[in-house]
Design a protein around this motif. Structure first.
Motif, PDB file in Angstrom:
ATOM      1  N   ALA A 127       0.835  -1.209   0.000  1.00  0.00           N
ATOM      2  CA  ALA A 127       0.000   0.000   0.000  1.00  0.00           C
ATOM      3  C   ALA A 127       0.866   1.254   0.000  1.00  0.00           C
ATOM      4  O   ALA A 127       0.564   2.231  -0.696  1.00  0.00           O
ATOM      5  N   ARG A 128       1.940   1.228   0.760  1.00  0.00           N
ATOM      6  CA  ARG A 128       2.847   2.381   0.814  1.00  0.00           C
ATOM      7  C   ARG A 128       3.492   2.636  -0.542  1.00  0.00           C
ATOM      8  O   ARG A 128       3.528   3.770  -1.029  1.00  0.00           O
ATOM      9  N   LEU A 129       3.976   1.588  -1.168  1.00  0.00           N
ATOM     10  CA  LEU A 129       4.610   1.742  -2.476  1.00  0.00           C
ATOM     11  C   LEU A 129       3.610   2.184  -3.536  1.00  0.00           C
ATOM     12  O   LEU A 129       3.933   3.008  -4.401  1.00  0.00           O
ATOM     13  N   GLN A 130       2.400   1.646  -3.468  1.00  0.00           N
ATOM     14  CA  GLN A 130       1.357   2.042  -4.413  1.00  0.00           C
ATOM     15  C   GLN A 130       1.012   3.523  -4.251  1.00  0.00           C
ATOM     16  O   GLN A 130       0.733   4.207  -5.235  1.00  0.00           O
ATOM     17  N   ALA A 131       1.052   4.009  -3.028  1.00  0.00           N
ATOM     18  CA  ALA A 131       0.771   5.423  -2.756  1.00  0.00           C
ATOM     19  C   ALA A 131       2.005   6.303  -3.007  1.00  0.00           C
ATOM     20  O   ALA A 131       1.941   7.521  -2.812  1.00  0.00           O
ATOM     21  N   LYS A 132       3.108   5.663  -3.413  1.00  0.00           N
ATOM     22  CA  LYS A 132       4.364   6.366  -3.719  1.00  0.00           C
ATOM     23  C   LYS A 132       4.946   7.101  -2.514  1.00  0.00           C
ATOM     24  O   LYS A 132       5.447   8.218  -2.626  1.00  0.00           O
TER      25      LYS A 132
ATOM     26  N   VAL B  39      -5.964   3.235  11.813  1.00  0.00           N
ATOM     27  CA  VAL B  39      -6.752   4.344  11.258  1.00  0.00           C
ATOM     28  C   VAL B  39      -5.832   5.444  10.737  1.00  0.00           C
ATOM     29  O   VAL B  39      -6.047   5.980   9.645  1.00  0.00           O
ATOM     30  N   SER B  40      -4.775   5.773  11.469  1.00  0.00           N
ATOM     31  CA  SER B  40      -3.819   6.786  11.013  1.00  0.00           C
ATOM     32  C   SER B  40      -3.155   6.368   9.706  1.00  0.00           C
ATOM     33  O   SER B  40      -3.001   7.182   8.784  1.00  0.00           O
ATOM     34  N   LEU B  41      -2.768   5.116   9.622  1.00  0.00           N
ATOM     35  CA  LEU B  41      -2.151   4.614   8.387  1.00  0.00           C
ATOM     36  C   LEU B  41      -3.125   4.675   7.217  1.00  0.00           C
ATOM     37  O   LEU B  41      -2.770   5.105   6.120  1.00  0.00           O
ATOM     38  N   SER B  42      -4.354   4.246   7.451  1.00  0.00           N
ATOM     39  CA  SER B  42      -5.331   4.240   6.360  1.00  0.00           C
ATOM     40  C   SER B  42      -5.661   5.662   5.912  1.00  0.00           C
ATOM     41  O   SER B  42      -5.834   5.906   4.716  1.00  0.00           O
ATOM     42  N   ASN B  43      -5.724   6.609   6.842  1.00  0.00           N
ATOM     43  CA  ASN B  43      -5.947   8.004   6.454  1.00  0.00           C
ATOM     44  C   ASN B  43      -4.803   8.513   5.588  1.00  0.00           C
ATOM     45  O   ASN B  43      -5.025   9.167   4.564  1.00  0.00           O
ATOM     46  N   ALA B  44      -3.577   8.218   5.989  1.00  0.00           N
ATOM     47  CA  ALA B  44      -2.409   8.656   5.219  1.00  0.00           C
ATOM     48  C   ALA B  44      -2.355   7.996   3.850  1.00  0.00           C
ATOM     49  O   ALA B  44      -1.959   8.616   2.861  1.00  0.00           O
ATOM     50  N   LEU B  45      -2.775   6.742   3.782  1.00  0.00           N
ATOM     51  CA  LEU B  45      -2.756   5.993   2.516  1.00  0.00           C
ATOM     52  C   LEU B  45      -4.021   6.207   1.688  1.00  0.00           C
ATOM     53  O   LEU B  45      -4.141   5.653   0.590  1.00  0.00           O
ATOM     54  N   GLU B  46      -4.960   6.973   2.236  1.00  0.00           N
ATOM     55  CA  GLU B  46      -6.232   7.268   1.574  1.00  0.00           C
ATOM     56  C   GLU B  46      -6.982   5.996   1.182  1.00  0.00           C
ATOM     57  O   GLU B  46      -7.424   5.808   0.052  1.00  0.00           O
ATOM     58  N   CYS B  47      -7.098   5.112   2.178  1.00  0.00           N
ATOM     59  CA  CYS B  47      -7.870   3.892   1.999  1.00  0.00           C
ATOM     60  C   CYS B  47      -8.630   3.630   3.292  1.00  0.00           C
ATOM     61  O   CYS B  47      -8.441   4.323   4.284  1.00  0.00           O
ATOM     62  N   SER B  48      -9.475   2.649   3.277  1.00  0.00           N
ATOM     63  CA  SER B  48     -10.236   2.284   4.463  1.00  0.00           C
ATOM     64  C   SER B  48      -9.412   1.343   5.343  1.00  0.00           C
ATOM     65  O   SER B  48      -8.680   0.495   4.819  1.00  0.00           O
TER      66      SER B  48
ATOM     67  N   LEU C  38     -10.619  -1.038   6.768  1.00  0.00           N
ATOM     68  CA  LEU C  38     -11.157  -2.346   6.397  1.00  0.00           C
ATOM     69  C   LEU C  38     -10.431  -2.935   5.195  1.00  0.00           C
ATOM     70  O   LEU C  38     -10.264  -4.151   5.106  1.00  0.00           O
ATOM     71  N   ASP C  39      -9.998  -2.073   4.277  1.00  0.00           N
ATOM     72  CA  ASP C  39      -9.230  -2.560   3.129  1.00  0.00           C
ATOM     73  C   ASP C  39      -7.912  -3.179   3.589  1.00  0.00           C
ATOM     74  O   ASP C  39      -7.523  -4.244   3.096  1.00  0.00           O
ATOM     75  N   LEU C  40      -7.228  -2.501   4.508  1.00  0.00           N
ATOM     76  CA  LEU C  40      -5.961  -3.035   5.013  1.00  0.00           C
ATOM     77  C   LEU C  40      -6.182  -4.361   5.732  1.00  0.00           C
ATOM     78  O   LEU C  40      -5.406  -5.305   5.557  1.00  0.00           O
ATOM     79  N   LEU C  41      -7.261  -4.456   6.511  1.00  0.00           N
ATOM     80  CA  LEU C  41      -7.550  -5.702   7.222  1.00  0.00           C
ATOM     81  C   LEU C  41      -7.950  -6.816   6.263  1.00  0.00           C
ATOM     82  O   LEU C  41      -7.495  -7.958   6.394  1.00  0.00           O
ATOM     83  N   SER C  42      -8.784  -6.490   5.301  1.00  0.00           N
ATOM     84  CA  SER C  42      -9.216  -7.479   4.313  1.00  0.00           C
ATOM     85  C   SER C  42      -8.028  -8.004   3.511  1.00  0.00           C
ATOM     86  O   SER C  42      -7.893  -9.210   3.291  1.00  0.00           O
ATOM     87  N   ASP C  43      -7.163  -7.091   3.089  1.00  0.00           N
ATOM     88  CA  ASP C  43      -5.974  -7.502   2.338  1.00  0.00           C
ATOM     89  C   ASP C  43      -5.054  -8.362   3.206  1.00  0.00           C
ATOM     90  O   ASP C  43      -4.408  -9.286   2.710  1.00  0.00           O
TER      91      ASP C  43
END
Length: 84
Positions: free
Chosen positions: A14-19, A52-61, A63-68
């Motif tokens: 996710a971090r690399l995808q968000a550059k 939540v802080s990570l998902s806000n920074a990565l502009e994703c939910s 839940l997406d991080l947990l699902s992945d």
């Protein structure tokens, strides 16, 4: 593979995808760069507030991080069921 390692793989993708560099993500999420590194290597797991802080920074939910992460666990186990 355990859940910390699976989450670390998901976080790195996710971090690399968000550059983001680790330092950039740490700044955006108001975390320490070494903590990002420790999570990516599976040495630490995030709290809910960190997730939540990570998902806000990565502009994703979150839940997406947990699902992945659950998907990564299934792939790592090889039989299609998540590890406990």
């Amino acid at each position: 593979m355990d859940i910390a390692e699976a989450f670390g793989r998901v976080l790195r993708r996710a971090r690399l995808q968000a550059k983001y560099t680790q330092e950039g993500l740490a700044f955006a999420a108001d975390l320490q760069r070494n903590y990002i590194s420790l999570m990516e290597r599976g040495h630490h797991q995030p709290t809910i507030s960190t997730l939540v802080s990570l998902s806000n920074a990565l502009e994703c939910s979150p839940l997406d991080l947990l699902s992945d992460t659950l998907t990564e666990l299934q792939v790592g186990k090889g039989d299609g069921s998540p590890q406990p």
